[in-house]
Write an enzyme that holds these catalytic residues in place. Structure first.
Site, PDB file in Angstrom:
ATOM      1  N   TYR A  18       7.165  19.860  18.271  1.00 58.72           N
ATOM      2  CA  TYR A  18       8.516  19.854  18.819  1.00 58.72           C
ATOM      3  C   TYR A  18       9.498  19.723  17.659  1.00 58.72           C
ATOM      4  O   TYR A  18       9.242  18.955  16.719  1.00 58.72           O
ATOM      5  CB  TYR A  18       8.739  18.637  19.734  1.00 58.72           C
ATOM      6  CG  TYR A  18       8.208  18.769  21.134  1.00 58.72           C
ATOM      7  CD1 TYR A  18       8.948  19.411  22.109  1.00 58.72           C
ATOM      8  CD2 TYR A  18       6.979  18.216  21.490  1.00 58.72           C
ATOM      9  CE1 TYR A  18       8.474  19.506  23.417  1.00 58.72           C
ATOM     10  CE2 TYR A  18       6.493  18.312  22.789  1.00 58.72           C
ATOM     11  CZ  TYR A  18       7.253  18.959  23.752  1.00 58.72           C
ATOM     12  OH  TYR A  18       6.792  19.054  25.034  1.00 58.72           O
ATOM     13  N   ARG A  25      12.309  12.735  22.468  1.00 57.74           N
ATOM     14  CA  ARG A  25      13.744  12.444  22.541  1.00 57.74           C
ATOM     15  C   ARG A  25      14.035  10.984  22.228  1.00 57.74           C
ATOM     16  O   ARG A  25      15.050  10.666  21.604  1.00 57.74           O
ATOM     17  CB  ARG A  25      14.297  12.835  23.915  1.00 57.74           C
ATOM     18  CG  ARG A  25      14.435  14.343  24.046  1.00 57.74           C
ATOM     19  CD  ARG A  25      14.638  14.776  25.481  1.00 57.74           C
ATOM     20  NE  ARG A  25      15.847  14.190  26.062  1.00 57.74           N
ATOM     21  CZ  ARG A  25      16.141  14.258  27.357  1.00 57.74           C
ATOM     22  NH1 ARG A  25      15.330  14.884  28.203  1.00 57.74           N
ATOM     23  NH2 ARG A  25      17.250  13.713  27.811  1.00 57.74           N
ATOM     24  N   ARG A  36       5.306  20.003  30.831  1.00 60.16           N
ATOM     25  CA  ARG A  36       6.663  20.303  31.289  1.00 60.16           C
ATOM     26  C   ARG A  36       7.644  20.196  30.134  1.00 60.16           C
ATOM     27  O   ARG A  36       7.401  19.496  29.165  1.00 60.16           O
ATOM     28  CB  ARG A  36       7.153  19.272  32.295  1.00 60.16           C
ATOM     29  CG  ARG A  36       6.163  18.827  33.271  1.00 60.16           C
ATOM     30  CD  ARG A  36       6.787  17.667  34.048  1.00 60.16           C
ATOM     31  NE  ARG A  36       5.756  17.019  34.840  1.00 60.16           N
ATOM     32  CZ  ARG A  36       5.987  15.972  35.619  1.00 60.16           C
ATOM     33  NH1 ARG A  36       7.197  15.443  35.681  1.00 60.16           N
ATOM     34  NH2 ARG A  36       5.011  15.455  36.314  1.00 60.16           N
ATOM     35  N   ASP A  39      11.905  19.225  30.009  1.00 65.51           N
ATOM     36  CA  ASP A  39      12.979  18.744  30.886  1.00 65.51           C
ATOM     37  C   ASP A  39      14.156  19.710  30.938  1.00 65.51           C
ATOM     38  O   ASP A  39      14.260  20.629  30.124  1.00 65.51           O
ATOM     39  CB  ASP A  39      13.455  17.379  30.380  1.00 65.51           C
ATOM     40  CG  ASP A  39      12.463  16.282  30.719  1.00 65.51           C
ATOM     41  OD1 ASP A  39      12.106  16.159  31.905  1.00 65.51           O
ATOM     42  OD2 ASP A  39      12.038  15.571  29.793  1.00 65.51           O
TER      43      ASP A  39
END
Lengths: 251, 251
Positions: free
Chosen positions: A110, A197, A50, A52
């Site tokens: 990422y 994050r 997933r 967010d």
């Protein structure tokens, strides 16, 4: 019936994240609607993982099964004509029936972007903003603590399933000063929920000299879900790539 | 009472343009609402000119009158705290009472961006998209026809006021190939309604070899509002700068 592997790029600004859920439009749901229109029946898709709400993807990967026999360029055209402009299919390739977008992923990249230009309205949904000048050299030094194989329990959501392994390997963590922003690159064999994050904001705090490299080491070694109270905003985060074994090319 | 000159940057994607109008939210209206909140009464603002729906500004200029005595950095903070994030005040400076944002403007710069990367969802609101590879050298050659002082009747809206002069001077028109897009720069003493978008699309058509330099010369010399049927999409257009006499600095 054949299995297809698709690569999709999306601007996550207007969505409640990848996964279908109540009260918000998800990217998964919008793509499944486009596939349903083409197939005249429901088609489920399975992503590599997933993202967010507000998080972007340069190249998210998903798979689906279809009885339609279509050339790759026509898959791209047909799907993109049914999708909103902020979701763009990049490729659709037939794969073996055994292929699984989540289970077969062996690595991910990422990127996280932070702008110093807080009065720039064009970066609002696409970068984190911070008025501080970040000490990028120190952030890079702190990053060395995180590279390698570690139990990242301290850098994930409280709600994590206790049975799931929390040991992950970060193979690359670079902090670069670009012309008008700071650019962090995370590569690893997988990332826990909120991990990128939380690590990003931890490094940003170090870049402001609010915490030290020793603090970060202590946080990591604590393996305590309360050890890190930092989490960077979603709009700075991009899923750049998902790697699979015997992948020749990747968008 | 004092007059203030403000510079504002905005992402025009979500607005019906600069100017107040029914059935759509305008940038002018949103800024006037923020000023009204600060002043507890209406405050009118006057811009250097309008921008259309979807058009962006790096540095639009407007003026307003206020009885409030506030330092520049506090004006910026107060207004930005009341404005949505896609509208950011860059500066607020006290000027003489005679200053007028529209009448005193002596020059403007507009930029137009065209991406070849049609599958990129992040450029949707920020660049025109064209699948063709544009012949930038030929576009630059065609641009020479347009540089200088001309009657630009052929490159403006049909609805133009017939009493208004349509002679304008373009002092700079550059067509640049950037890494992932084509970048056009227009500088001049002023531009008619739709003029930059009509000139942009005309040059894009030349870049695809659909029209020639001679065709553009003929269009310009026709001074006929039906001569040009091209108009580029608004999302590629940026108002970059407004010049005033004795401007020392400009954001």
């Amino acid at each position: 019936m054949a299995r297809y592997k698709a690569v999709v790029s999306y601007d996550g600004s207007s969505y409640g994240g990848w996964q279908k859920q109540l009260n918000t439009t998800s990217i998964q749901e919008v793509i499944e609607q486009a596939l349903a229109k083409m197939h005249k029946h429901d088609v489920a898709i399975v992503a590599s993982g997933r993202t967010d709400a507000g998080v972007h993807a340069i190249a998210q990967v998903f798979h689906f099964d279809s009885e339609m026999k279509i050339q790759e360029k026509h898959w791209i055209k047909a799907l993109n004509s049914l999708l909103p402009k902020d979701i763009r299919i990049q490729s659709v390739k037939q794969v073996t029936e055994a292929f699984h977008a989540r289970f077969d992923a062996i690595g991910k990249r990422y990127d996280y972007l932070i702008s110093n230009d807080i009065l720039n309205p064009f970066k609002e949904n696409y970068m984190a903003k911070d008025a501080h000048k970040l000490d990028v050299a120190y952030m890079q030094e702190c990053a060395t603590v995180l590279i390698g194989t570690h139990d990242f329990t301290s850098f994930t959501s409280n709600k994590i399933d206790p049975r799931k392994p929390r040991v992950k390997t970060i193979t690359r963590l670079e902090v670069l000063q670009e012309k008008d922003h700071v650019h962090m690159i995370f590569e690893g064999n997988g990332f826990l929920r909120y991990m990128v994050r939380m690590l990003s904001q931890t490094l940003i705090e170090a870049g402001k000299h609010r915490i030290t490299k020793a603090d970060i080491k202590k946080m990591l070694e604590a393996k305590d879900k309360h050890a890190c109270r930092y989490k960077a905003v979603p709009q700075g985060l991009y899923l750049v790539r998902v790697d699979y074994a015997d992948d020749e090319e990747q968008n």
